[in-house]
Design a protein around this motif. Structure first.
Motif, short mmCIF file in Angstrom:
data_model
loop_
_atom_site.label_atom_id
_atom_site.label_comp_id
_atom_site.label_asym_id
_atom_site.label_seq_id
_atom_site.Cartn_x
_atom_site.Cartn_y
_atom_site.Cartn_z
N TRP A 116 -2.80 5.02 -5.31
CA TRP A 116 -3.72 4.63 -4.23
C TRP A 116 -4.13 5.87 -3.48
O TRP A 116 -3.32 6.79 -3.27
N ARG A 117 -5.36 5.94 -3.09
CA ARG A 117 -5.85 7.08 -2.32
C ARG A 117 -6.58 6.58 -1.09
O ARG A 117 -7.33 5.62 -1.17
N SER A 118 -6.36 7.22 0.04
CA SER A 118 -7.05 6.84 1.26
C SER A 118 -8.15 7.85 1.56
O SER A 118 -8.21 8.91 0.96
N VAL A 156 -1.55 12.91 -1.95
CA VAL A 156 -1.29 11.99 -3.05
C VAL A 156 -1.45 12.69 -4.38
O VAL A 156 -0.64 12.57 -5.28
N THR A 202 -4.91 13.24 3.25
CA THR A 202 -4.12 12.27 2.51
C THR A 202 -4.38 12.37 1.02
O THR A 202 -3.49 12.30 0.20
N ARG A 226 0.83 -1.20 0.00
CA ARG A 226 0.00 0.00 0.00
C ARG A 226 0.87 1.25 0.00
O ARG A 226 0.58 2.20 -0.75
N VAL A 259 0.98 4.16 -2.81
CA VAL A 259 0.82 5.58 -2.47
C VAL A 259 1.97 6.39 -3.04
O VAL A 259 1.77 7.47 -3.62
#
Length: 470
Positions: free
Chosen positions: A456-458, A467, A463, A447, A451
């Motif tokens: 990938w995005r949270s 990103v 966050t 992960r 990122v």
């Protein structure tokens, strides 16, 4: 005759304090087959092992700890007690190998003999075999042990190991630089002023570090299933991740390999607590992080040269980037606080105290219930190049940490060629999910890699912007 240092002897005393623990460390080398003839392999390994003087010595202890144990040559060593053969039952997969490793590591080494064993393991799937080298922690720390174990290999010449140990270039507080001699009185005054100022700064940092270490040990961690007594049975699991991926994360977020490894461990422990129906707290995971104080010219010295840091790993944070940044800032703060210097000074000072007092004190302290530290995470720089034993390539190199002082899990991290291996040992009853802990580390690294690449995005606020901005 050579006496053990206070730190080396401390590993014996900690083992004596709990009949359920074994303070041996080890490594498993998985090799491509076919396995050589056992007799010729055992002979070759014996020659290489016995080239290390410590492996031909036994401990002589003093009654009532009136003197430090000493190393003496074993004039009647029977190598068959130390180089042994085993075979895995079918199908010889990783699960079978790890069960066998756990069983070997949970048994204590015989103190009436040299404190090591070398197991040659046949029957692995895919035409593989393995060598398990097990030594007592009183012989060496991780860096020294890795160098010693490399003697088993065909050719370890050249720039094989991480020769530049980061900690070797950092001040330990163990000494002060004196002003250079000159004929200029002004230089004398300014030099003396700088030295006294440095002494004051070093002493203040070490004092602050000592206070923090003491406070960490006295403050109990948040109650959880991660703390408590251990049995005499173990479980073992490993996972390997790409060192190239880890390096990409380091470059993207300006952190170290150790930061990334500890952040992955953090995320996996968080998932473990949630899986067990527990809520991760800010103070749930106080972690013992050994720090080398070994100079680069002492990498082959058989002893322990480590200090400690005791940071909280941020299991209360859900976002992987927040975890990584918190790990980085906390380790940076721990280094700046003087914990490493304090630990080194305490160990050095203990060597000047009569041995009976330190031995009795360590035995008493290690028998007390320990509730402040929850787990161990130790990182050792390993071989940079692929190794061979009798022409067979070592395709995997897996570390095995010790388990003691009421820590129910421990993680060792070892770099080898293009991979970073995590070896996890846990109490059989209290940590039945060490396999999940290993898989969680792998998912966390994957992960963080995604990122760092912007894939990938949270969901937490902040966050997403970070990103996208990358």
């Amino acid at each position: 005759m050579e006496l053990l240092t206070t730190l080396d002897a401390g590993f014996l005393q900690a083992e004596d304090s709990d009949r359920h623990v074994s303070l041996a460390i080890g490594a498993v080398s998985v090799l491509a087959g076919p396995m050589p003839d056992f007799e010729s392999l055992a002979k070759t390994l014996a020659e290489r092992i016995m080239a290390v003087p410590r492996f031909g010595q036994i401990l002589r202890t003093q009654p009532l700890d009136l003197g430090a144990p000493r190393w003496v040559d074993d004039t009647d060593i029977d190598i068959s007690h130390h180089i042994r053969r085993s075979a895995l039952p079918r199908p010889g997969d990783d699960a079978a190998l790890f069960r066998w490793v756990a069983e070997v590591m949970e048994r204590r080494l015989d103190r009436d003999r040299p404190l090591w064993e070398c197991w040659i393991v046949d029957g692995l799937a895919h035409n593989r075999w393995a060598i398990l080298m097990k030594i007592h922690h009183c012989i060496a720390d991780g860096i020294a042990a890795t160098r010693m174990l490399a003697r088993l290999c065909d050719d370890v010449a050249g720039d094989t190991f991480a020769t530049q140990i980061r900690a070797a270039h950092e001040p330990t507080g163990g000494g002060l630089r004196m002003p250079a001699l000159t004929l200029n009185p002004i230089d004398w005054i300014s030099g003396a002023w700088r030295t006294s100022l440095g002494a004051t700064t070093a002493a203040a940092a070490a004092l602050q570090g000592a206070v923090e270490i003491a406070g960490s040990l006295l403050r109990p961690a948040a109650p959880s299933s991660l703390t408590g007594p251990v049995s005499n049975m173990r479980r073992y699991a490993t996972v390997e991740v790409s060192l190239e991926d880890v390096t990409k994360v380091c470059d993207r977020f300006e952190v170290t390999v150790n930061d990334v490894a500890l952040a992955a461990i953090t995320d996996s422990f968080r998932a473990m607590l949630i899986r067990r129906g527990e809520t991760p707290q800010r103070n749930s995971l106080r972690t013992l992080v050994p720090v080398s104080v070994r100079s680069n010219d002492a990498t082959d010295k058989a002893d322990n040269r480590v200090s400690v840091m005791l940071p909280y790993l941020p299991v209360d944070k859900a976002d992987p980037i927040s975890q990584l940044r918190a790990v980085h800032s906390r380790l940076t703060r721990a280094k700046a606080s003087g914990q490493r210097q304090a630990g080194n000074i305490i160990v050095s000072a203990a060597n000047a105290i009569p041995f009976p007092f330190t031995a009795w004190t360590i035995r008493a302290l290690t028998r007390l219930p320990q509730r402040g530290v929850v787990t161990l995470a130790t990182n050792v720089p390993g071989p940079r190049k692929r190794l061979r034993v009798m022409g067979r390539e070592v395709i995997r190199l897996l570390p095995i940490p010790p388990l003691a002082l009421q820590l129910r899990t421990g993680v060792a991290i070892l770099s080898y060629a293009d991979h970073l291996a995590f070896g996890i040992i846990g109490d059989y009853d209290a940590a039945p999910d060490v396999d999940e802990l290993a898989r969680g580390i792998q998912r966390a690294v994957a992960r963080l890699t995604a990122v760092s690449a912007g894939h990938w995005r949270s969901t937490p606020v902040g966050t997403l912007a970070l990103v996208q901005g990358g």
